[in-house]
Every structure is written in structure tokens, then in C-alpha cells.
Design an enzyme around this catalytic site. Structure first.
Site, short mmCIF file in Angstrom:
data_model
loop_
_atom_site.label_atom_id
_atom_site.label_comp_id
_atom_site.label_asym_id
_atom_site.label_seq_id
_atom_site.Cartn_x
_atom_site.Cartn_y
_atom_site.Cartn_z
N LYS A 9 46.86 22.33 37.58
CA LYS A 9 47.04 23.71 37.13
C LYS A 9 45.99 24.62 37.79
CE LYS A 9 46.70 25.78 32.53
NZ LYS A 9 45.57 26.66 32.87
N LYS A 14 40.40 22.01 40.77
CA LYS A 14 40.86 21.28 41.96
C LYS A 14 39.96 21.49 43.17
CE LYS A 14 44.74 23.48 42.10
NZ LYS A 14 44.62 24.24 40.86
N LYS A 40 45.64 31.29 46.83
CA LYS A 40 44.32 31.89 46.58
C LYS A 40 43.43 31.75 47.82
CE LYS A 40 42.58 30.01 42.90
NZ LYS A 40 41.80 29.51 41.78
N ASP A 128 50.91 24.56 39.42
CA ASP A 128 51.50 25.18 38.24
C ASP A 128 53.02 25.10 38.32
OD1 ASP A 128 49.46 27.04 36.49
OD2 ASP A 128 48.77 26.61 38.51
P1 ADP Z 1 41.20 25.50 40.99
O1 ADP Z 1 40.94 25.16 42.40
O2 ADP Z 1 41.88 24.40 40.24
O3 ADP Z 1 41.96 26.80 40.81
P2 ADP Z 1 38.33 25.80 40.86
O4 ADP Z 1 37.95 24.50 41.46
O5 ADP Z 1 38.21 27.00 41.73
O6 ADP Z 1 39.81 25.72 40.25
O7 ADP Z 1 37.46 25.96 39.54
C1 ADP Z 1 37.61 27.08 38.68
C2 ADP Z 1 36.27 27.43 38.05
O8 ADP Z 1 35.91 26.44 37.11
C3 ADP Z 1 35.16 27.53 39.06
O9 ADP Z 1 34.60 28.81 39.06
C4 ADP Z 1 34.17 26.47 38.67
O10 ADP Z 1 32.86 26.94 38.68
C5 ADP Z 1 34.54 26.08 37.27
N1 ADP Z 1 34.41 24.62 37.07
C6 ADP Z 1 35.25 23.66 37.51
N2 ADP Z 1 34.84 22.43 37.14
C7 ADP Z 1 33.68 22.60 36.45
C8 ADP Z 1 32.75 21.70 35.80
N3 ADP Z 1 32.96 20.38 35.79
N4 ADP Z 1 31.66 22.25 35.21
C9 ADP Z 1 31.45 23.58 35.22
N5 ADP Z 1 32.28 24.47 35.80
C10 ADP Z 1 33.40 24.01 36.41
MG MG Z 2 41.52 26.13 44.15
#
Ligand code: ADP
Ligand code: MG
Length: 270
Positions: A9, A14, A40, A128
Site C-alpha cells: 500500500k 516500501k 510518486k 494499492d
Molecule cells: P512507500 O514507499 O510505501 O509509499 P515510504 O517508504 O516512502 O512509503 O515511507 C513512508 C514514510 O513512513 C516515510 O516518510 C518514512 O519515514 C516512514 N517510515 C517507514 N517505515 C518506518 C519505520 N520503520 N520507522 C519510522 N518511520 C518509518
Molecule cells: Mg515509495
């Protein structure tokens, strides 16, 4: 050659996990190709020296498809990582999934992904909606091992159930579900719920990654967590996960058994 796709999601973590895995493999001396497949467009840039932005495949194709070349979209990041980002349509116009499909077609045409050129290929894919576009890494047999990032939140599990349906559909391409990566939202998260959900889908939880303030500090430094704070709990969990992933046995992975929507909502009821 290990071809891995990280699905899940939006906002689940990720890119944090995928870029950390890539950086870890590269730091071990492996040659890695990292392909960001989320409109993104913020995955591969995290691997560039000092952060920054990069020309995406869609940017290049929309400028002039006739002069598009592999060199134009393959960027070299830290530790020699080769990075590439699909990119997204203009907000309000076009379709994100289509961009992913186009990107993979382009990489295929340019013969970018081939045995001998890379030890590891990591795809970071939004899950998603698993429309034809976002399923492209599964459909064309680009990725082999699929990992789904989940949390204890119901809608993260709902997305994982849908992604599992796509993995099952495309299993004939040699795609298999490696397991779930639980990226916990809170300290007191119900780990048992995630374990039971994995079991219901005939898969397993490969790692529990704790909520860790070092993750956000790493982002501010424009580094991955394994580079920024290798001793932190999140980095240690990701490095152990990296070993499990390359040690996985495709033959031993059972076909996922996703739930119907009705069964899903019954499952998450208290
Ligand atoms: P996605 O790629 O799934 O859209 P992201 O990897 O960009 O999501 O992560 C979204 C946000 O969540 C980031 O800003 C990150 O700092 C935070 N985040 C993700 N995993 C953790 C974790 N284990 N501890 C603290 N913050 C986290
Ligand atoms: Mg991402």
C-alpha cells in the site's frame, strides 16, 4: 540473479525498505539495479549521491521517444548502484500504471535486465491497485520473488490480499510470493494478527521491522537506514531480511491462497 519486487500500500514503507535492501546488497559488493515503479517517483533518487532528482523513463519518452536510450535513464548512485525511475503522468492526466508498463517495455527493449549484468534487481512497486500497469513486473516475468510490505492496519492487509491475488494469477510466469515484511506502525502492534493473516494466505512473515526514529533521521540525511544507522533496530531487521530473501527457495514457496473480500472482512473482525 535475484529479481525481487517489493509491493504494498502507499505510504507503508516500501521505498524505505527497498532502498535499504538495495544499499545493503551493493555494500556487500553485489551489482544491483534498482527500479522505482511508483508514480510518486521518489524511490531511486534516494540512492543518488546527496539525494537529488533524476530523469525518469516517462520524462524521457515524452520528450522524444526516438532519441530515448538506456543511458538516458540509468543513473549511477552510491556504491555503484544502477538506478532507474518510471516516473508518473502529469497530475490529472494519464495513468500511473500505464507508465510502469511502458517503463518495463522500454527496459526490456533496451535489454537492460539480463543475467550476468546484475546480481540483484529490486523493483519498488505501488500496490494499492494492481491494475495491468502495476502488475507489469509480475506479468512479464521481470520480477521473480514478490515481497509484500504490510503493517498491523486493516487496509494494509487488504492491499496485501489483493496483491496476493495478482501473484497467484501470474505464478505461471515463475513468480512466487516470498512472504510479508511487517513494517509496524506502533510499538504495541498486534504481531499475532499479521502472523495469522500470513498463515491464512499460505505465506509467512519474513521480518518485523520496528517503528524506529532513525528511519526518518536517515531520510533527512538523504541516506538509507542501513547506511545512516547500521546498528539501529530497523537496519538490523532489514539486513537480516536481506539474507533471508536471497536464501529463499522458489520451489518450496506455496501458491498464495488469498481471501475473498467477504472472508477478509470476516477475518479482521475482532
Ligand atoms: P512507500 O514507499 O510505501 O509509499 P515510504 O517508504 O516512502 O512509503 O515511507 C513512508 C514514510 O513512513 C516515510 O516518510 C518514512 O519515514 C516512514 N517510515 C517507514 N517505515 C518506518 C519505520 N520503520 N520507522 C519510522 N518511520 C518509518
Ligand atoms: Mg515509495
Amino acid at each position: 540473479m535475484h529479481r525481487i519486487a517489493i509491493y504494498g500500500k502507499g505510504g507503508i514503507g516500501k521505498s524505505v525498505i527497498a532502498t535499504a535492501l538495495t544499499a545493503h546488497y551493493a555494500q556487500q559488493g553485489q551489482s544491483v539495479l534498482h527500479v522505482g515503479c511508483d508514480p510518486k517517483g521518489d524511490s531511486a533518487p534516494r540512492l543518488l549521491e546527496g539525494g537529488g532528482t533524476m530523469e525518469t523513463v516517462l520524462d524521457m519518452l515524452s520528450r522524444n521517444p526516438n532519441t530515448a536510450s538506456a543511458q538516458g535513464v540509468l543513473h549511477t548512485g552510491r556504491h555503484g548502484i544502477v538506478c532507474c525511475e518510471a516516473g508518473g503522468p502529469e497530475p490529472g492526466l494519464g495513468c500511473g500504471g500505464r507508465g510502469v508498463a511502458k517503463t518495463l517495455e522500454f527496459l526490456d527493449e533496451m535489454e537492460v535486465i539480463s543475467d550476468g549484468d546484475q546480481d540483484v534487481v529490486v523493483f519498488d512497486v505501488l500496490g494499492d491497485v494492481v491494475c495491468g500497469g502495476f502488475a507489469a513486473p509480475l506479468r512479464r516475468g521481470f520480477a521473480e520473488q514478490i515481497l509484500i510490505v504490510v503493517s498491523e492496519e486493516p487496509m494494509a492487509l487488504f492491499a496485501a490480499n489483493n496483491i496476493s491475488k495478482a501473484v497467484k494469477t501470474y505464478s505461471r510466469n515463475g513468480v512466487f510470493l516470498g512472504g510479508f515484511i511487517a513494517n509496524l506502525k506502533s510499538e504495541g502492534a498486534d504481531r499475532d494478527l499479521i502472523n495469522r493473516f500470513a498463515e491464512a494466505l499460505s505465506t509467512r512473515v519474513l521480518a518485523f521491522i520496528p517503528r524506529d526514529p532513525e528511519v526518518q533521521l536517515a531520510e533527512r540525511r538523504r541516506l538509507t537506514i542501513v547506511e545512516s544507522a547500521p546498528e539501529s533496530p530497523a537496519a538490523k531487521a532489514i539486513m537480516a531480511l536481506a539474507e533471508d530473501i536471497v536464501g529463499a527457495d522458489a520451489e518450496a514457496a506455496p501458491l498464495p491462497t488469498p481471501l475473498s473480500d467477504e472472508e477478509f472482512f470476516e477475518f479482521i473482525k475482532e
